[in-house]
Design a protein around this motif. Sequence first.
Motif, PDB file in Angstrom:
ATOM      1  N   SER A 134       9.775 -32.370  18.825  1.00 16.42           N
ATOM      2  CA  SER A 134       8.828 -32.903  19.811  1.00 16.42           C
ATOM      3  C   SER A 134       8.896 -32.125  21.118  1.00 16.42           C
ATOM      4  O   SER A 134       7.874 -31.874  21.776  1.00 16.42           O
ATOM      5  CB  SER A 134       9.116 -34.384  20.068  1.00 16.42           C
ATOM      6  N   THR A 137       7.026 -28.726  20.583  1.00 16.88           N
ATOM      7  CA  THR A 137       5.564 -28.826  20.567  1.00 16.88           C
ATOM      8  C   THR A 137       5.006 -29.142  21.952  1.00 16.88           C
ATOM      9  O   THR A 137       3.960 -28.613  22.343  1.00 16.88           O
ATOM     10  CB  THR A 137       5.103 -29.904  19.569  1.00 16.88           C
ATOM     11  N   ARG A 194       3.797 -30.611  15.221  1.00 15.60           N
ATOM     12  CA  ARG A 194       5.167 -31.146  15.151  1.00 15.60           C
ATOM     13  C   ARG A 194       5.758 -30.929  13.760  1.00 15.60           C
ATOM     14  O   ARG A 194       6.959 -30.691  13.618  1.00 15.60           O
ATOM     15  CB  ARG A 194       5.207 -32.625  15.513  1.00 15.60           C
TER      16      ARG A 194
END
Length: 215
Positions: A134, A137, A194
Amino acid sequence: MTDEILGDDTEAAARLIGYGFRPKHTPARDDSYQALIRRYQEDPDFACLVKRCAAGMGLQVVGVSARSGMVHAALPGSVFETKMDQFARQVRMREHRETERVLYGIIHLAIAALAFPRREDLGDDGYVGRVAASEVTQYVRSVCDLLSERATAADEEEDPPADAPELDRAWRVYLKRPEVAPTRTGRSGPAATRTIATRALTIPGRGATTSPWRT
């Protein structure tokens, strides 16, 4: 040095190199592994032998520490070197293969930048970069947003030529992908950034046998 002693040392060096192919196997869980690492750190001749053996196999020793273990990477032209085509098969790239390559390339660069934010970390055997999919990204998307704003301010053409779609800029390709695309099973779809970042973090290459970063 007798042939027997040399043979024992070479076998020990090979075992240590072999541990590098098992990224989930840490020294903390294996006394033999720990002993080999201590020997590498305390015996310059043994360390030299390990590096020579690795070089003969087409590998470069990146670092050896009690925390990270043996970390080595493939040299150019090595049988262990992972080409993008091989990586593509591992992550099951199918449709839009060229686009997927671009996205994986961007994400790998972001992982390296986030895992090693300081130059001195690269030379620290005890340092282990930690980064989550996470985080990767979000970082890439923030950079792409910035590039988009600059392009808009400069009145640059937003779309690639109709007869040459491959000229679309990398940041535009990334922004067209959703960060998360839930499927019926509740998992993120393969096209989501992701998902790509997660695969990049968890699928090791044949040569870079242990990733310096950790998810």
